[in-house]
Design a protein around this motif. Structure first.
Motif, PDB file in Angstrom:
ATOM      1  N   ASP A 274       0.814  -1.215   0.000  1.00  0.00           N
ATOM      2  CA  ASP A 274       0.000   0.000   0.000  1.00  0.00           C
ATOM      3  C   ASP A 274       0.852   1.272   0.000  1.00  0.00           C
ATOM      4  OD1 ASP A 274       0.969  -0.154   2.551  1.00  0.00           O
ATOM      5  OD2 ASP A 274      -0.979  -0.260   3.534  1.00  0.00           O
ATOM      6  N   ARG A 275       2.169   1.108  -0.136  1.00  0.00           N
ATOM      7  CA  ARG A 275       3.081   2.231  -0.379  1.00  0.00           C
ATOM      8  C   ARG A 275       2.921   3.365   0.641  1.00  0.00           C
ATOM      9  NH1 ARG A 275       5.280   2.150  -5.404  1.00  0.00           N
ATOM     10  NH2 ARG A 275       5.377   4.394  -5.547  1.00  0.00           N
TER      11      ARG A 275
ATOM     12  N   VAL B  25       5.503   6.080  12.456  1.00  0.00           N
ATOM     13  CA  VAL B  25       4.125   5.699  12.139  1.00  0.00           C
ATOM     14  C   VAL B  25       3.999   5.657  10.622  1.00  0.00           C
ATOM     15  CG1 VAL B  25       1.706   6.428  12.250  1.00  0.00           C
ATOM     16  CG2 VAL B  25       3.191   6.733  14.245  1.00  0.00           C
ATOM     17  N   PRO B  26       3.451   4.575  10.054  1.00  0.00           N
ATOM     18  CA  PRO B  26       3.219   4.544   8.598  1.00  0.00           C
ATOM     19  C   PRO B  26       2.037   5.429   8.230  1.00  0.00           C
ATOM     20  CG  PRO B  26       2.422   2.532   9.597  1.00  0.00           C
ATOM     21  CD  PRO B  26       3.082   3.300  10.697  1.00  0.00           C
ATOM     22  N   ILE B  27       2.159   6.135   7.121  1.00  0.00           N
ATOM     23  CA  ILE B  27       1.107   7.017   6.621  1.00  0.00           C
ATOM     24  C   ILE B  27       0.716   6.550   5.226  1.00  0.00           C
ATOM     25  CG2 ILE B  27       0.458   9.378   6.041  1.00  0.00           C
ATOM     26  CD1 ILE B  27       1.097   9.146   8.957  1.00  0.00           C
ATOM     27  N   VAL B  28      -0.548   6.219   5.025  1.00  0.00           N
ATOM     28  CA  VAL B  28      -1.029   5.742   3.736  1.00  0.00           C
ATOM     29  C   VAL B  28      -1.825   6.854   3.053  1.00  0.00           C
ATOM     30  CG1 VAL B  28      -2.388   4.007   2.523  1.00  0.00           C
ATOM     31  CG2 VAL B  28      -1.115   3.387   4.597  1.00  0.00           C
ATOM     32  N   LEU B  29      -1.429   7.201   1.841  1.00  0.00           N
ATOM     33  CA  LEU B  29      -2.150   8.206   1.076  1.00  0.00           C
ATOM     34  C   LEU B  29      -3.317   7.559   0.332  1.00  0.00           C
ATOM     35  CD1 LEU B  29       0.802  10.252  -0.453  1.00  0.00           C
ATOM     36  CD2 LEU B  29      -0.634  10.862   1.501  1.00  0.00           C
ATOM     37  N   PRO B  30      -4.393   8.312   0.062  1.00  0.00           N
ATOM     38  CA  PRO B  30      -5.518   7.740  -0.691  1.00  0.00           C
ATOM     39  C   PRO B  30      -5.099   7.375  -2.100  1.00  0.00           C
ATOM     40  CG  PRO B  30      -5.765  10.115  -0.470  1.00  0.00           C
ATOM     41  CD  PRO B  30      -4.617   9.720   0.412  1.00  0.00           C
ATOM     42  N   ALA B  31      -5.553   6.225  -2.558  1.00  0.00           N
ATOM     43  CA  ALA B  31      -5.237   5.791  -3.917  1.00  0.00           C
ATOM     44  C   ALA B  31      -6.029   6.599  -4.924  1.00  0.00           C
ATOM     45  CB  ALA B  31      -5.558   4.305  -4.073  1.00  0.00           C
TER      46      ALA B  31
ATOM     47  N   ARG C 253      -2.761  15.874  -0.560  1.00  0.00           N
ATOM     48  CA  ARG C 253      -2.321  16.869   0.419  1.00  0.00           C
ATOM     49  C   ARG C 253      -3.326  17.010   1.545  1.00  0.00           C
ATOM     50  NH1 ARG C 253      -3.228  22.722  -1.391  1.00  0.00           N
ATOM     51  NH2 ARG C 253      -5.319  21.914  -0.957  1.00  0.00           N
ATOM     52  N   ASP C 254      -4.610  17.151   1.190  1.00  0.00           N
ATOM     53  CA  ASP C 254      -5.630  17.345   2.219  1.00  0.00           C
ATOM     54  C   ASP C 254      -5.720  16.138   3.140  1.00  0.00           C
ATOM     55  OD1 ASP C 254      -6.116  19.766   1.041  1.00  0.00           O
ATOM     56  OD2 ASP C 254      -7.920  19.125  -0.026  1.00  0.00           O
ATOM     57  N   ALA C 255      -5.591  14.931   2.566  1.00  0.00           N
ATOM     58  CA  ALA C 255      -5.639  13.718   3.388  1.00  0.00           C
ATOM     59  C   ALA C 255      -4.449  13.654   4.342  1.00  0.00           C
ATOM     60  CB  ALA C 255      -5.669  12.481   2.497  1.00  0.00           C
ATOM     61  N   LEU C 256      -3.272  14.044   3.859  1.00  0.00           N
ATOM     62  CA  LEU C 256      -2.077  14.002   4.707  1.00  0.00           C
ATOM     63  C   LEU C 256      -2.156  15.045   5.813  1.00  0.00           C
ATOM     64  CD1 LEU C 256       0.640  12.791   5.329  1.00  0.00           C
ATOM     65  CD2 LEU C 256       1.665  14.230   3.544  1.00  0.00           C
ATOM     66  N   VAL C 257      -2.649  16.235   5.514  1.00  0.00           N
ATOM     67  CA  VAL C 257      -2.829  17.259   6.546  1.00  0.00           C
ATOM     68  C   VAL C 257      -3.781  16.751   7.621  1.00  0.00           C
ATOM     69  CG1 VAL C 257      -3.811  19.536   7.023  1.00  0.00           C
ATOM     70  CG2 VAL C 257      -2.301  19.232   5.066  1.00  0.00           C
TER      71      VAL C 257
END
Length: 350
Positions: free
Chosen positions: A272-273, A314-320, A328-332
């Motif tokens: 899931d990168r 902590v792993p952070i998964v960005l939306p596919a 950007r908005d998801a990561l914020v």
């Protein structure tokens, strides 16, 4: 985000200075349609049926539906201010709760009308979006029939009615407009449609750049700037980093020292990168690493995926399948959530 010499002026400006790329593309399309009779005629033909083209006299953007408080991206009007169609221009954003039912019910039921969803080709191909659109309408009591499928377009008619739902790709619609514009010799509209085609390509596929980390460098920079604005982040004395196989941005989050990383080795190992948010003990941090471990608990990754990496993270998964601004908005949002766990009394730096 890095832009190469192959990208258009519109994509160059839009990616650097706008918040919503869908809004830019929608406004550009509306601008072309309102100025070019050729483009308008092509869209009329595309939205037409066996009874002929769908009449379009003018185009409005961000039309307000008072009954629901919703804003369809584009409203298409026939003579006498008679509504002909709504166009919802999307790239990778998901449907809102208003879509498509509120828009469908706002269309006239006593004459031909169309609800058009404009998306990347991949979203036409995989059926998920189409099935969701049809399913939501069915759940609201609106049955569709006579489904017609083409390579880049799917359409269906209302059972016993005159309204139609169409899902098509940016590529196909812009190609249809471009063909008619060239046929009619409209040089100005030809230039404008070429600019819009390139913007749609860049948003769908990414920029033509030789730097594989360009999007992440832009992403980290923009995200941290927004965290500073909201009071959850602080960058005093800290900067971006990078080297062979990784790029990063160091800052303080909720009083803890952190770095957000894109690491090639981790991406190869993890389907899931994810990105990594690593924590550090810097002398001026109000919250140390051990306290972070306590406050975040099970969210801290136990087994390192890089042998010499000792910092907790902590792993952070960005939306596919989303455009850069959705990522950007998801990561914020995710980093503000983590900051709130670290400092429940925050925003820390406000």
């Amino acid at each position: 985000m890095t832009i190469s010499s192959n990208d258009s002026l519109l994509s160059y400006i839009a990616l650097r200075h706008t918040v919503g790329l869908e809004d830019v593309a929608t406004d550009a399309l509306s601008f072309i349609l309102n100025r070019s009779a050729s483009a308008k005629a092509a869209l009329s033909e595309f939205l037409g049926d066996a009874d002929g083209p769908l009449t379009i006299e003018k185009v409005d953007t961000q039309f307000f539906l008072e009954s629901s408080g919703a804003f369809p991206d584009m409203a298409l009007w026939a003579a006498g201010d008679k509504l002909s169609a709504f166009v919802e221009a999307k790239f990778w954003a998901e449907l809102t709760h208003n879509q498509p039912v509120t828009y469908w019910e706002a269309l006239p039921a006593d004459r031909r009308a169309v609800l058009l969803f404009l998306v990347p080709q991949a979203r036409v191909d995989d059926d998920y979006l189409w099935d969701t659109l049809v399913g939501r309408l069915r759940d609201a009591g609106h049955e569709l029939s006579l489904v017609v499928r083409g390579e880049s377009v799917i359409s269906a008619s209302e059972s016993g009615g005159l309204r139609r739902l169409i899902l098509t790709s940016w590529d196909l619609l812009l190609k249809k407009l471009e063909e008619r514009i060239k046929q009619d010799g409209d040089a100005q509209a030809g230039f404008e449609i070429a600019e819009l085609k390139e913007l749609a390509r860049v948003v769908t596929e990414g920029s033509n750049t030789d730097d594989p980390d360009a999007e992440y460098k832009w992403l980290f920079k923009d995200v941290v700037e927004r965290l500073v604005e909201s009071g959850w982040g602080n960058t005093d004395g800290l900067a971006a980093g990078g080297g062979h196989g990784y790029c990063s941005r160091y800052f303080r989050l909720g009083g803890a020292g952190v770095g957000i990383f894109k690491v090639d080795e981790v991406m190869k190992q993890t389907p899931d990168r994810p990105l990594l948010l690593a924590f550090y003990d810097w002398a001026d941090n109000p919250v140390g690493v051990e306290e972070v471990r306590t406050r975040l608990g099970d969210e801290i990754e136990l087994q390192p995926k890089i042998a010499d990496w000792v910092s907790p993270r902590v792993p952070i998964v960005l939306p596919a399948r989303s455009d850069p601004y959705a990522k950007r908005d998801a990561l914020v949002t995710e980093l503000e959530r983590i900051a709130g766990l670290i400092d429940p009394e925050g925003p820390t730096y406000r």
